[in-house]
Enzyme design. Structure first.
Site, short mmCIF file in Angstrom:
data_model
loop_
_atom_site.label_atom_id
_atom_site.label_comp_id
_atom_site.label_asym_id
_atom_site.label_seq_id
_atom_site.Cartn_x
_atom_site.Cartn_y
_atom_site.Cartn_z
N PHE A 108 0.81 -1.22 0.00
CA PHE A 108 0.00 0.00 0.00
C PHE A 108 0.84 1.27 0.00
O PHE A 108 0.36 2.35 -0.36
CB PHE A 108 -0.97 0.00 1.19
CG PHE A 108 -0.40 0.46 2.49
CD1 PHE A 108 -0.65 1.74 2.97
CD2 PHE A 108 0.36 -0.39 3.28
CE1 PHE A 108 -0.13 2.17 4.18
CE2 PHE A 108 0.88 0.03 4.50
CZ PHE A 108 0.64 1.31 4.95
N LYS A 109 2.11 1.15 0.38
CA LYS A 109 2.97 2.34 0.40
C LYS A 109 3.10 2.96 -0.99
O LYS A 109 3.38 4.15 -1.13
CB LYS A 109 4.35 2.00 0.96
CG LYS A 109 4.34 1.35 2.35
CD LYS A 109 3.87 2.27 3.42
CE LYS A 109 3.66 1.59 4.75
NZ LYS A 109 4.83 1.35 5.53
#
Length: 494
Positions: A111-112
């Site tokens: 998700f980064k």
């Protein structure tokens, strides 16, 4: 309306969005916060007709008010493009009654990527706007995902160097391989002896060292951050919660105005804080379910009002959540004090000196809507196995924590509010742990045999990001102690 930024500890105010993104951390050690939380100026019906990129512009323009429309749209277009393997950027998958918001379709399968795909563009635009001539040195600590995503974003970006520190034995084999094989003449990685909190504390100390900043200035460098302490990381994360609600509306899974719950596997508190900002902006979110693994410092905080990092650090199969100092919680604490920088600074000083602090009843009341939960290693494994057997849907160990916590919450409260679960990484980022959840311990030591076995068992294709590291050359081999991080920075830059 113009928004300025101030430190959560009261020492700096009147900073523009572009300056806050460039600085990363305030001079007094605080985190930058907007002078107010803006309200969405489009209806959810309007958002339901928008692409991810259009949604990103409408949300981010409200916070980044000193960027022109052309500048911001250019950053968004460069960030959310073909490096994502799905057109929706953040698709929703329904499984076992919950909606999994898949945030792992970017180039590093975690998700980064959602924020770190755009941060380099926001930062280089900021440098031009503020006539910065120094080379910007991005300094980051990582529990596994931020490091690779930041390096992928900043690799060979002109006018930048990026240095990442990670705990030597505190990340998954795939996470480590992704980092140590990263290409780019401006990328640097060091493993440290210690855990993520040691790496994060070391980075914060470097940011707070004025003499070191002056030394770097003489050499033509200035520090900035790619960690979620940077407001340029937080703002892009708000987007996918607004987008997810709008997608549920457009697919007629919910009615306009119907409240939803959001469950987030939580370590450094940035992702769930972004959901809270989306709620404050007008997204109809009811409860924010903060899911912890066995390092349940946040669960205990929401139960008792006391934050206490004085406890054993546990290595789990969800290593990105193996954190005892959740940096972004400071922003929530600041809001709960009524934006009193002095009161917040006292609490943060107590955390630094004694390892704990307590909030009062009034502050706790202002955090109403946050619900803490935690899942044991056994519960995490069980939910991964059961969800796949029941539905054919495969999740990683961090999403497993969130799923297990949500199931327990639903059972205990009988709350049947429709719920989004943030799915924060591809199962292939933690393939051994996922396969062991499904089949028990694996004899083989070869990570790629595990990956291929998981693909055969699940029928889920191995992502390109994993295929790329099968034969990639290891380029980064630095290992140091936590007290040698400053020297490592100088060595990399020299």
């Amino acid at each position: 309306m113009e928004i300025s930024y101030q430190s959560t500890r009261g020492g700096e105010a009147g900073v523009t969005a572009s300056q806050a993104i460039l600085k990363g951390l305030a001079a007094d050690g605080g985190l930058f916060m907007p002078s107010f939380i803006p309200k969405l100026d489009k209806s959810m019906k309007e958002f339901s007709l928008m692409t991810y990129q259009e949604t990103a512009y409408e949300v981010m323009k409200l916070f980044l008010t000193d960027y022109t429309e052309a500048e911001l749209k250019s950053c968004i277009a460069k960030a959310y493009d073909s490096k994502f393997d799905t057109e929706e950027i953040a698709p929703l998958s329904k499984a076992n009654g919950a909606y999994y918001l898949e945030l792992y379709h970017g180039s590093t399968i975690a998700f980064k990527d959602m924020a770190l795909s755009i941060l380099p563009h926001l930062m280089t635009t900021s440098a031009k706007k503020n006539k910065v001539n120094n080379k910007i040195v991005i300094l980051a600590a990582t529990s596994g995902d931020t490091g690779k995503a930041a390096m992928a974003g900043f690799a060979d970006v002109e006018g930048t160097e990026i240095i990442v520190f990670y705990p030597k034995d505190g990340v998954s084999p795939v996470q480590e391989l992704q980092m140590v094989t990263q290409k780019g003449d401006n990328t640097h990685v060091a493993a440290i002896h210690g855990n993520f909190d040691d790496a994060q504390t070391g980075v914060k100390k470097i940011f707070g060292d004025k003499a070191f900043a002056e030394l770097l200035e003489e050499k033509g460098y200035q520090l900035s951050s790619a960690n979620s302490i940077n407001i340029g990381r937080l703002v892009p994360q708000i987007v996918y919660y607004v987008y997810a609600y709008a997608k549920l509306l457009s697919s007629e899974e919910i009615k306009d105005g119907e409240e939803i719950n959001v469950t987030v596997p939580t370590g450094n508190f940035g992702n769930i804080l972004a959901a809270y900002f989306a709620k404050l902006m007008g997204t109809p979110i009811k409860n924010l379910i903060c899911a912890s693994n066995e390092n349940k410092v946040l669960f205990d905080f929401f139960q008792t009002g006391t934050y206490d990092r004085n406890r054993d650090f546990i290595l789990t199969t969800s290593p990105s959540m193996d954190i005892l100092i959740s940096s972004n919680l400071e922003r929530l604490i600041y809001l709960s004090t009524g934006c009193d920088g002095s009161a917040n600074a006292d609490l943060m000083n107590s955390l630094g000196e004694n390892g704990n602090y307590s909030v009062n009843g009034e502050m706790k009341e202002k955090m109403n809507g946050f619900i803490g939960g935690f899942a044991s290693e056994a519960e995490n494994k069980a939910v991964i196995k059961k969800l796949f057997e029941d539905t054919g849907y495969l999740i990683d160990t961090h999403t497993g924590v969130a799923s297990a916590v949500y199931n327990k919450y639903k059972e205990e409260t009988k709350d049947d509010t429709k719920t989004i679960i943030a799915s924060t990484a591809s199962p292939y980022k933690f393939s051994r742990s996922v396969l062991e959840a499904m089949e028990g311990n694996q004899e083989t030591e070869d990570e790629f045999q595990i990956i291929d076995h998981l693909s055969n068992v699940s029928g889920v294709l191995v992502p390109q990001a994993v295929e790329e590291i099968r034969t990639a050359v290891v380029r980064h081999t630095t290992v140091c102690d936590a007290d040698q991080m400053k020297e490592a920075v100088l060595n990399f830059l020299d």
